[in-house]
Design a protein around this motif. Structure first.
Motif, PDB file in Angstrom:
ATOM      1  N   GLY A 189      83.827  21.633   4.096  1.00 59.11           N
ATOM      2  CA  GLY A 189      84.102  20.478   3.256  1.00 59.11           C
ATOM      3  C   GLY A 189      84.250  19.187   4.047  1.00 59.11           C
ATOM      4  N   PHE A 190      84.786  19.320   5.263  1.00 56.53           N
ATOM      5  CA  PHE A 190      84.992  18.113   6.068  1.00 56.53           C
ATOM      6  C   PHE A 190      83.827  17.778   6.973  1.00 56.53           C
ATOM      7  N   LEU A 191      82.808  18.614   7.016  1.00 55.50           N
ATOM      8  CA  LEU A 191      81.623  18.258   7.795  1.00 55.50           C
ATOM      9  C   LEU A 191      80.924  17.046   7.175  1.00 55.50           C
ATOM     10  N   PRO A 192      80.346  16.089   7.980  1.00 54.91           N
ATOM     11  CA  PRO A 192      79.626  14.919   7.430  1.00 54.91           C
ATOM     12  C   PRO A 192      78.404  15.374   6.637  1.00 54.91           C
ATOM     13  N   ARG A 193      78.297  14.828   5.418  1.00 55.64           N
ATOM     14  CA  ARG A 193      77.175  15.171   4.559  1.00 55.64           C
ATOM     15  C   ARG A 193      76.017  14.209   4.809  1.00 55.64           C
ATOM     16  N   PRO A 194      74.798  14.661   4.610  1.00 53.84           N
ATOM     17  CA  PRO A 194      73.656  13.741   4.742  1.00 53.84           C
ATOM     18  C   PRO A 194      73.744  12.613   3.707  1.00 53.84           C
ATOM     19  N   VAL A 195      73.337  11.413   4.115  1.00 49.79           N
ATOM     20  CA  VAL A 195      73.356  10.251   3.239  1.00 49.79           C
ATOM     21  C   VAL A 195      72.030  10.178   2.487  1.00 49.79           C
ATOM     22  N   ALA A 196      72.149  10.045   1.150  1.00 50.61           N
ATOM     23  CA  ALA A 196      70.934   9.928   0.342  1.00 50.61           C
ATOM     24  C   ALA A 196      70.314   8.543   0.550  1.00 50.61           C
ATOM     25  N   VAL A 197      69.055   8.520   0.876  1.00 48.82           N
ATOM     26  CA  VAL A 197      68.355   7.253   1.124  1.00 48.82           C
ATOM     27  C   VAL A 197      67.040   7.244   0.360  1.00 48.82           C
ATOM     28  N   GLU A 198      66.476   6.033   0.275  1.00 49.32           N
ATOM     29  CA  GLU A 198      65.151   5.860  -0.317  1.00 49.32           C
ATOM     30  C   GLU A 198      64.155   5.572   0.799  1.00 49.32           C
TER      31      GLU A 198
END
Length: 397
Positions: free
Chosen positions: A27-36
């Motif tokens: 849960g605390f691992l950095p999640r990928p950022v959604a980009v265009e």
């Protein structure tokens, strides 16, 4: 048996703890950022400058009154065709002002006074003539007596002086009669001329060239002053387009620059070419109250006349100037660019991560920018990067 159950319970608790720890770590691992994402590609690129303009008749004539007078009603209407030398308007000599009752009474009194003055002058003339005749007779008798030696030289001199003075008075009385007669004629002319048209020839204004009436600035009859504008003439088939560009944009435009004229009301866009970029600018206040330096740019139509024949004088058009064109240009959306170390940078997507990449930017065309170095065709970059994106951040799309 009891010991085995205790061990099983401990193992269950341990496994549950491991699962909870794994869930917390995940849960605390950095999640990928959604980009265009946006692709880097090669293709044609055209840099344009857009501004609103208006049409204008090339050769227009402002017809003004050359003299002061009384303008007769102009029968022409806007849009009428005229030929060179055709009469456009007629101006009569200035008319006298009408008198009010008080002024008319004063003018009549002046006539009566002039008549009385003339009668008095005539009576003075009769009296002076009689005195002159009497003096002449006295002089004749004095001369006869002087020849006979009956009177002295002094008496003869006095008789001659009296005759000369009487003749002078008679001549003065004659001049006074003439002055009184002129004053009477003037008073009668003043009384008779008010409210009437002065005699004189009409002044006719003629068309300087073939064309049509663009504007009728004065139609009704009435007094007119010299220099007053009456109407405008021109040929609507000889049109040009005038655009007020910002001075920073005008330096990018030169004679011969291609122009596309859009949103003018027709079915298709029109083509034009810049004829003149005026060398002097002017200050104009924008709608927001900001002072701007503007430059007039004159455009000639290159499309066939039948395509723009419905346009008239002072019609609105949108002008798009083609200031630069390239056939094979490496380009990306301008939204992917941001400032970096005094230059420009993008986030290139490599292996699912954002990689900060400095780039050299060339020309811009609206939402597209030319890339001179730093990227290659087929690369993917982050469009609209925000504060969540940094070098090395995992991204997804």
């Amino acid at each position: 048996m009891h010991s085995i159950m205790k061990w099983r319970a401990r193992i269950g608790i341990l496994l549950t703890g491991l699962v909870l720890v794994a869930v917390l770590v995940w849960g605390f691992l950095p999640r990928p950022v959604a980009v265009e994402p946006a692709g880097v590609s090669r293709g044609p690129l055209t840099v344009t400058v857009e501004e609103e303009g208006r049409t204008r008749v090339k050769e227009r004539y402002l017809i003004s009154a050359p003299v002061s007078g009384y303008l007769r009603r102009i029968e022409l209407e806007a849009g009428d065709t005229v030929s060179a030398g055709q009469p456009l308007a007629e101006i009569e000599p200035r008319r006298s002002d009408a008198l009010d009752p008080r002024s008319r009474a004063q003018a009549q009194a002046q006539v009566h006074g002039a008549e009385a003055a003339l009668a008095a002058a005539r009576e003075e003339l009769r009296s002076a003539a009689a005195q002159a005749a009497l003096a002449d007779k006295a002089l004749a008798r004095a001369e006869s007596l002087h020849e006979a030696g009956d009177i002295s030289d002094d008496a003869l001199d006095r008789a001659e002086a009296e005759a000369t003075r009487s003749r002078a008075l008679r001549e003065a009385a004659e001049h006074a009669v003439e002055v009184a007669r002129f004053e009477l004629e003037t008073a009668r002319a003043v009384l008779a001329s008010h409210g009437t048209t002065a005699d004189g020839e009409l002044f006719s204004l003629q068309a300087p060239a073939d064309g049509r009436v663009l504007k009728l600035l004065r139609e009704s009859a009435g007094p007119v002053q010299a220099g007053a504008p009456l109407l405008e003439l021109g040929d609507p088939e000889q049109l040009e387009v005038v655009v007020e560009l910002l001075s920073t944009q005008a330096v990018q435009v030169a004679p011969g620059t291609r122009v596309r004229l859009e949103r003018w009301g027709g079915d298709a866009d029109l083509e034009g070419v810049v004829r003149v970029v005026e060398p002097a600018g002017f200050t104009k206040i924008s709608a927001l109250g900001v002072e701007e330096q503007r430059v007039l740019v004159i455009i000639d139509f290159s499309s066939p006349p039948e395509q723009w024949r419905r346009l008239g004088d002072a019609y609105r058009v949108e002008a798009r100037f083609h200031v630069w064109e390239g056939e094979d240009v490496l380009q990306i959306p301008a939204s992917a660019l941001f400032r970096h170390d005094g230059g420009w940078g993008v986030f290139r997507i490599v292996g699912g991560r954002a990689q900060l990449t400095p780039v050299e930017v060339g020309r811009r065309a609206g939402l597209t920018a030319q890339i001179l170095s730093g990227l290659a065709p087929g690369d993917q970059v982050v469009s609209h990067p925000d504060d969540q994106i940094s070098d090395g951040v995992r991204v997804e799309y």
